[in-house]
Write a protein that holds these residues in place. Structure first.
Motif, short mmCIF file in Angstrom:
data_model
loop_
_atom_site.label_atom_id
_atom_site.label_comp_id
_atom_site.label_asym_id
_atom_site.label_seq_id
_atom_site.Cartn_x
_atom_site.Cartn_y
_atom_site.Cartn_z
N UNK A 202 63.67 88.27 -102.67
CA UNK A 202 63.38 87.02 -102.49
C UNK A 202 64.75 86.30 -102.18
N UNK A 203 64.70 85.28 -101.25
CA UNK A 203 65.80 84.45 -100.87
C UNK A 203 67.07 85.43 -100.70
N UNK A 204 66.90 86.23 -99.78
CA UNK A 204 67.95 87.03 -99.36
C UNK A 204 69.12 86.85 -98.65
N UNK A 205 68.96 85.47 -98.14
CA UNK A 205 70.04 85.11 -97.38
C UNK A 205 69.93 84.90 -95.80
N UNK A 206 71.04 84.50 -95.26
CA UNK A 206 71.06 84.52 -93.85
C UNK A 206 70.84 85.99 -93.30
N UNK A 207 70.66 85.94 -91.95
CA UNK A 207 70.07 87.27 -91.25
C UNK A 207 71.11 88.40 -91.70
N UNK A 208 72.29 88.38 -91.24
CA UNK A 208 73.41 89.17 -91.62
C UNK A 208 73.44 89.99 -92.95
N UNK A 209 73.15 89.09 -93.91
CA UNK A 209 73.28 89.62 -95.24
C UNK A 209 71.78 89.89 -95.60
N UNK A 210 70.78 89.05 -95.20
CA UNK A 210 69.54 89.21 -95.86
C UNK A 210 69.00 90.56 -95.17
N UNK A 211 69.14 90.78 -93.91
CA UNK A 211 68.75 92.01 -93.45
C UNK A 211 69.17 93.25 -94.29
N UNK A 212 70.31 93.23 -94.42
CA UNK A 212 70.93 94.50 -95.24
C UNK A 212 70.24 94.78 -96.79
N UNK A 213 70.08 93.35 -97.35
CA UNK A 213 69.74 93.33 -98.93
C UNK A 213 68.04 93.75 -98.69
N UNK A 214 67.50 93.15 -97.73
CA UNK A 214 66.00 93.56 -97.55
C UNK A 214 65.68 95.09 -97.13
N UNK A 215 66.48 95.64 -96.22
CA UNK A 215 66.63 96.91 -95.91
C UNK A 215 66.77 97.98 -96.96
N UNK A 216 67.88 97.60 -97.75
CA UNK A 216 68.03 98.42 -98.87
C UNK A 216 67.08 98.38 -99.81
N UNK A 217 66.78 97.29 -100.44
CA UNK A 217 65.64 97.14 -101.55
C UNK A 217 64.14 97.62 -100.99
N UNK A 218 63.73 96.79 -100.07
CA UNK A 218 62.37 97.30 -99.41
C UNK A 218 62.32 98.72 -99.13
N UNK A 219 63.41 99.18 -98.37
CA UNK A 219 63.34 100.61 -98.08
C UNK A 219 63.56 101.47 -99.18
N UNK A 220 64.29 101.33 -100.22
CA UNK A 220 64.38 102.02 -101.21
C UNK A 220 63.04 102.41 -101.94
N UNK A 221 62.22 101.26 -102.11
CA UNK A 221 60.95 101.13 -102.80
C UNK A 221 59.94 102.17 -101.78
N UNK A 222 59.95 101.74 -100.68
CA UNK A 222 59.27 102.39 -99.69
C UNK A 222 59.36 104.13 -99.66
N UNK A 223 60.61 104.23 -99.67
CA UNK A 223 60.99 105.60 -99.54
C UNK A 223 60.43 106.43 -100.95
#
Ligand code: SF4
Length: 356
Positions: A202-223
């Protein structure tokens, strides 16, 4: 490698099924004033074109709630109403024909929550039970209990209320702004509950930061097999949320949505401009989702002979750069040598028969 997904119950959101073996759905949230029906519909239609499969709108007041049926009638994808504090808005949204509501039950009185559950049950629509770290009421029970455990405890309490009311048409989420807390909370809760999971940072921030946070967080869970629908939350256009959502799923081989572009990072060995060419090709494919391509399609753009011929051979077509020229491959065979200034034209032409 194939990700083994956790078994979860199937929930139907206005015709889009999530959970079980259903594809992990990509969703977004509008950033318009929901009461402005025209602007909201226009934004949703743009997102539909990009492949957004479920759309959520904020419902802060009754004027927003009373416009929902007008929005619903003009869009193709399921509409979810996001409601906090006021049970009357949840009831109004359900009456307006939304396909799901999202509430944080912690900010509704139990009696009022019961009215909302009855309404949703009568219309057979699911409710997302979303716990956010920012709205937690309880505190750690002892010094060893961390925030993730507190979030799971709050969620378990709400699930118990829903189940006691015999309401099981549930989707769950446990979002925190902090990636490790989010991952831990979902991992803990996924061992206890088999309802489908909505993932997000949630509220992961502007694109440059939020994309990384979302990819790491969502990606780790999906994996790890957790997740049935995802929303990438960015302080950016919602179109970006949908593109990034698909990119995360595609990177884990969970959805095949875009042509896959393999391009090397370039280095001193390259004697062609890989970066500009890769950007041109990326631009050519990024706004044209699955419906417009025959997939899978793999394109390789490589700078030199070190890894170039190998990657290009594995792709449906590709280029391996040389001195201001390159070898063009198709289905593993060298087709021709082409000068650098012809690269993009040749690739664009090669892409044409892959469009539907
Ligand atoms: S493929 Fe060649 S140019 Fe590209 S990064 Fe590797 S060695 Fe460098």
């Amino acid at each position: 490698m194939k990700v083994i997904r956790n078994k979860t119950r199937v929930v139907n959101i206005g015709g889009v099924k999530i959970g079980g073996n259903n594809p992990i759905a990509v969703q977004s949230m509008t950033k318009t004033d929901t009461a402005d029906v025209q602007a909201t519909v226009a934004q949703i239609k743009r997102l539909e074109k990009l492949g957004c499969e479920i759309i959520r709108v904020g419902v802060p007041d009754m004027s927003a709630a009373l416009g929902l049926s007008k929005i619903r009638k003009q869009i193709r994808i399921p509409l979810v109403a996001d409601i906090h504090f006021q049970w009357q808005l949840a009831v109004a949204a359900i009456n307006q024909g939304v396909d799901k509501i999202r509430i944080n039950p912690g900010n509704m009185a139990k009696d009022n929550l019961a009215i909302v559950l009855d309404k949703a049950k009568a219309r057979k629509i699911p409710i997302r039970l979303g716990v956010n770290s920012g709205s937690l009421k309880s505190l750690p029970q002892n010094r060893y209990e961390d925030k993730a455990a507190v979030m799971v405890r709050a969620l378990a309490e709400y699930i118990r209320i829903f189940e006691n009311a015999d309401f099981r048409n549930i989707v769950l989420s446990l979002k925190a702004t902090d990636v490790p807390t989010t991952i831990k909370a979902y991992q803990l809760a996924a061992q206890k509950f088999a309802y489908p999971w909505h993932l997000g940072i949630t509220e992961s921030g502007v694109a440059e930061v939020g994309i990384v946070k979302s990819s790491v967080g969502i990606g780790a869970l999906l994996a790890g097999g957790i997740g049935d629908t995802i929303r990438v939350s960015l302080s950016s256009e919602p179109e970006e949320e949908v593109r990034v959502g698909y990119a995360i799923l595609q990177s884990l081989n969970l959805r095949n949505y875009y042509p896959e572009l393999i391009s090397c990072p370039t280095c001193s060995r390259a004697q062609i401009d890989i970066i500009s060419l890769a950007e041109q090709v990326h631009k050519e494919i990024k706004d044209h989702p699955r419906a417009q391509w025959r997939l899978p399609l793999k394109i390789a753009i490589m700078g030199c002979v070190v890894n170039g011929p190998g990657e290009a051979k594995e792709a449906d077509f590709g280029l391996a750069g040389g001195k201001r020229e390159g070898l063009f491959f198709r289905q593993g065979k060298i087709i021709k040598k082409i000068p650098e200034k012809e690269f993009f034209r040749v690739i664009k032409k090669e892409l044409a028969p892959w469009r539907r």
